[in-house]
Design an enzyme around this catalytic site. Structure first.
Site, PDB file in Angstrom:
ATOM      1  N   GLY A  46       0.841  -1.260   0.133  1.00  0.00           N
ATOM      2  CA  GLY A  46       0.029   0.000  -0.196  1.00  0.00           C
ATOM      3  C   GLY A  46       0.891   1.184  -0.089  1.00  0.00           C
ATOM      4  O   GLY A  46       2.058   1.042   0.152  1.00  0.00           O
ATOM      5  N   GLN A  51       2.812  10.020   1.867  1.00  0.00           N
ATOM      6  CA  GLN A  51       4.161   9.403   1.785  1.00  0.00           C
ATOM      7  C   GLN A  51       4.925   9.806   0.820  1.00  0.00           C
ATOM      8  O   GLN A  51       6.273   9.427   0.791  1.00  0.00           O
ATOM      9  CB  GLN A  51       3.943   7.845   1.866  1.00  0.00           C
ATOM     10  CG  GLN A  51       3.184   7.207   3.228  1.00  0.00           C
ATOM     11  CD  GLN A  51       2.999   5.784   3.211  1.00  0.00           C
ATOM     12  OE1 GLN A  51       2.139   5.268   2.600  1.00  0.00           O
ATOM     13  NE2 GLN A  51       3.931   5.055   3.842  1.00  0.00           N
ATOM     14  N   CYS A  93       5.662  -0.074   8.080  1.00  0.00           N
ATOM     15  CA  CYS A  93       5.438   1.207   7.167  1.00  0.00           C
ATOM     16  C   CYS A  93       6.654   1.561   6.506  1.00  0.00           C
ATOM     17  O   CYS A  93       7.775   1.553   6.819  1.00  0.00           O
ATOM     18  CB  CYS A  93       4.916   2.148   8.161  1.00  0.00           C
ATOM     19  SG  CYS A  93       4.459   3.782   7.395  1.00  0.00           S
ATOM     20  N   LEU A  94       6.167   1.944   5.098  1.00  0.00           N
ATOM     21  CA  LEU A  94       7.452   2.141   4.365  1.00  0.00           C
ATOM     22  C   LEU A  94       8.155   3.395   4.675  1.00  0.00           C
ATOM     23  O   LEU A  94       9.148   3.872   4.394  1.00  0.00           O
ATOM     24  CB  LEU A  94       6.755   2.371   2.802  1.00  0.00           C
ATOM     25  CG  LEU A  94       6.683   1.242   2.213  1.00  0.00           C
ATOM     26  CD1 LEU A  94       5.925   1.292   0.849  1.00  0.00           C
ATOM     27  CD2 LEU A  94       7.844   0.064   2.197  1.00  0.00           C
ATOM     28  N   HIS A 135      -4.380   0.785   7.200  1.00  0.00           N
ATOM     29  CA  HIS A 135      -3.276   1.418   7.416  1.00  0.00           C
ATOM     30  C   HIS A 135      -3.238   2.781   6.485  1.00  0.00           C
ATOM     31  O   HIS A 135      -2.744   3.703   6.875  1.00  0.00           O
ATOM     32  CB  HIS A 135      -2.115   0.398   6.994  1.00  0.00           C
ATOM     33  CG  HIS A 135      -0.942   1.032   7.126  1.00  0.00           C
ATOM     34  ND1 HIS A 135       0.121   0.522   8.178  1.00  0.00           N
ATOM     35  CD2 HIS A 135      -0.057   1.823   6.498  1.00  0.00           C
ATOM     36  CE1 HIS A 135       1.346   0.978   8.096  1.00  0.00           C
ATOM     37  NE2 HIS A 135       1.404   1.952   6.984  1.00  0.00           N
ATOM     38  N   GLU A 136      -3.414   2.403   5.447  1.00  0.00           N
ATOM     39  CA  GLU A 136      -3.583   3.624   4.265  1.00  0.00           C
ATOM     40  C   GLU A 136      -4.441   4.805   4.494  1.00  0.00           C
ATOM     41  O   GLU A 136      -3.976   5.833   4.306  1.00  0.00           O
ATOM     42  CB  GLU A 136      -3.635   3.197   2.595  1.00  0.00           C
ATOM     43  CG  GLU A 136      -2.774   2.240   2.122  1.00  0.00           C
ATOM     44  CD  GLU A 136      -1.189   2.495   2.698  1.00  0.00           C
ATOM     45  OE1 GLU A 136      -0.845   3.468   2.605  1.00  0.00           O
ATOM     46  OE2 GLU A 136      -0.454   1.332   2.828  1.00  0.00           O
ATOM     47  N   HIS A 139      -3.069   7.013   7.178  1.00  0.00           N
ATOM     48  CA  HIS A 139      -1.973   7.921   6.614  1.00  0.00           C
ATOM     49  C   HIS A 139      -2.799   9.383   6.342  1.00  0.00           C
ATOM     50  O   HIS A 139      -2.293  10.226   6.400  1.00  0.00           O
ATOM     51  CB  HIS A 139      -1.325   7.337   5.427  1.00  0.00           C
ATOM     52  CG  HIS A 139       0.026   6.522   5.867  1.00  0.00           C
ATOM     53  ND1 HIS A 139       0.915   7.009   6.574  1.00  0.00           N
ATOM     54  CD2 HIS A 139       0.534   5.208   5.779  1.00  0.00           C
ATOM     55  CE1 HIS A 139       1.976   6.073   6.750  1.00  0.00           C
ATOM     56  NE2 HIS A 139       1.460   4.950   6.176  1.00  0.00           N
TER      57      HIS A 139
HETATM   58  O1  K1U Z   1       1.679   2.397   3.827  1.00  0.00           O
HETATM   59  C1  K1U Z   1       2.767   1.831   3.931  1.00  0.00           C
HETATM   60  O2  K1U Z   1       3.618   2.254   4.689  1.00  0.00           O
HETATM   61  C2  K1U Z   1       3.252   0.679   3.037  1.00  0.00           C
HETATM   62  C3  K1U Z   1       2.758  -0.495   3.941  1.00  0.00           C
HETATM   63  C4  K1U Z   1       1.504  -1.118   4.174  1.00  0.00           C
HETATM   64  C5  K1U Z   1       1.087  -2.171   5.294  1.00  0.00           C
HETATM   65  C6  K1U Z   1       2.019  -3.018   5.762  1.00  0.00           C
HETATM   66  C7  K1U Z   1       1.559  -4.095   6.582  1.00  0.00           C
HETATM   67  C8  K1U Z   1       0.183  -3.884   7.061  1.00  0.00           C
HETATM   68  C9  K1U Z   1      -0.700  -2.906   6.615  1.00  0.00           C
HETATM   69  C10 K1U Z   1      -0.231  -2.161   5.662  1.00  0.00           C
HETATM   70  C11 K1U Z   1       3.472  -1.692   3.659  1.00  0.00           C
HETATM   71  O3  K1U Z   1       3.502  -2.238   2.481  1.00  0.00           O
HETATM   72  S1  K1U Z   1       5.161  -2.191   4.329  1.00  0.00           S
HETATM   73  C12 K1U Z   1       5.872  -3.530   3.282  1.00  0.00           C
HETATM   74  C13 K1U Z   1       5.045  -4.920   3.527  1.00  0.00           C
HETATM   75  O4  K1U Z   1       4.023  -5.100   4.315  1.00  0.00           O
HETATM   76  C14 K1U Z   1       5.404  -6.006   2.215  1.00  0.00           C
HETATM   77  C15 K1U Z   1       6.146  -5.600   1.322  1.00  0.00           C
HETATM   78  C16 K1U Z   1       6.514  -6.928   0.393  1.00  0.00           C
HETATM   79  C17 K1U Z   1       5.639  -7.770   0.527  1.00  0.00           C
HETATM   80  C18 K1U Z   1       4.728  -8.056   1.403  1.00  0.00           C
HETATM   81  C19 K1U Z   1       4.466  -7.010   2.272  1.00  0.00           C
HETATM   82 ZN    ZN Z   2       2.708   3.069   6.293  1.00  0.00          ZN
END
Ligand code: K1U
Ligand code: ZN
Length: 173
Positions: A46, A51, A93-94, A135-136, A139
């Site tokens: 997401g 972001q 979270c990225l 989560h999104e 944000h």
């Molecule tokens: O919004 C963001 O920071 C992105 C975040 C979203 C998210 C992660 C975990 C739970 C809910 C929402 C991410 O994508 S972090 C990376 C991640 O979870 C992932 C990356 C590669 C493959 C699978 C998952």
């Molecule tokens: Zn995030």
């Protein structure tokens, strides 16, 4: 299309309550496409507009991380209209690289949003899809997953965050 730089905590843009998207025009369509490319490149499931430094209510979600185009969702002015149950999973979270923790989220949600044709649609989601959407949407209100932590978990996250911020300052000095 372009991969955009992802804003990292404690960038103040991550704490802004974003304004609604006023019109779906070429600029917004390009931003949405760039956000999808940025999410896939990260990689992530997401990404929300703040972001990438944009204070507007736009988010993208793709649980397939680029494997299945039918799973790419672009959400304009999204709202949660129903939530049900509770599940706890470890999430990250990225914008907060290096920190993960267990977060309670609704087990299922119903979301109302506009698509890129400015057409209203609804999504019913559960499990990780519901989690990613929540989560999104957080944000877009300046809320980060760390804000959901309580007690010892919150204290530990605060310590880790201080360390992460110091490490980044040292690298960028
Ligand atoms: O919004 C963001 O920071 C992105 C975040 C979203 C998210 C992660 C975990 C739970 C809910 C929402 C991410 O994508 S972090 C990376 C991640 O979870 C992932 C990356 C590669 C493959 C699978 C998952
Ligand atoms: Zn995030």
């Amino acid at each position: 299309m372009a991969v955009l730089p992802i804003r990292i905590y404690p960038d103040p843009v991550l704490r802004v309550k974003c304004r609604p998207v006023a019109a779906v025009d070429d600029r917004l369509r390009k931003l949405a496409a760039d956000m999808v490319e940025t999410m896939h490149a990260a990689p992530g499931i997401g990404l929300a507009a703040p972001q990438v430094g944009v204070e507007e209510r736009l988010a993208v979600v793709d649980l397939s991380v680029g494997e299945d185009p039918s799973q790419v969702h672009v959400l304009i002015n999204p709202e949660i209209v129903h939530r049900e149950g509770q599940e706890t999973e470890v999430e990250g979270c990225l914008s907060i690289p290096g920190l993960t923790d267990k977060v309670d989220r609704p087990a299922a949600v119903k979301i109302k949003a506009l698509d890129l044709a400015e057409k209203p649609f609804e999504i019913e989601a559960e499990g990780w899809f519901a989690r990613a959407l929540c989560h999104e949407l957080d944000h877009l209100d300046g809320v980060l997953f760390i804000d959901h932590l309580r007690g010892l978990r919150k204290e530990r996250a605060k310590r880790q965050l201080r360390r992460l911020v110091t490490e980044r300052e040292e690298v960028t000095a």
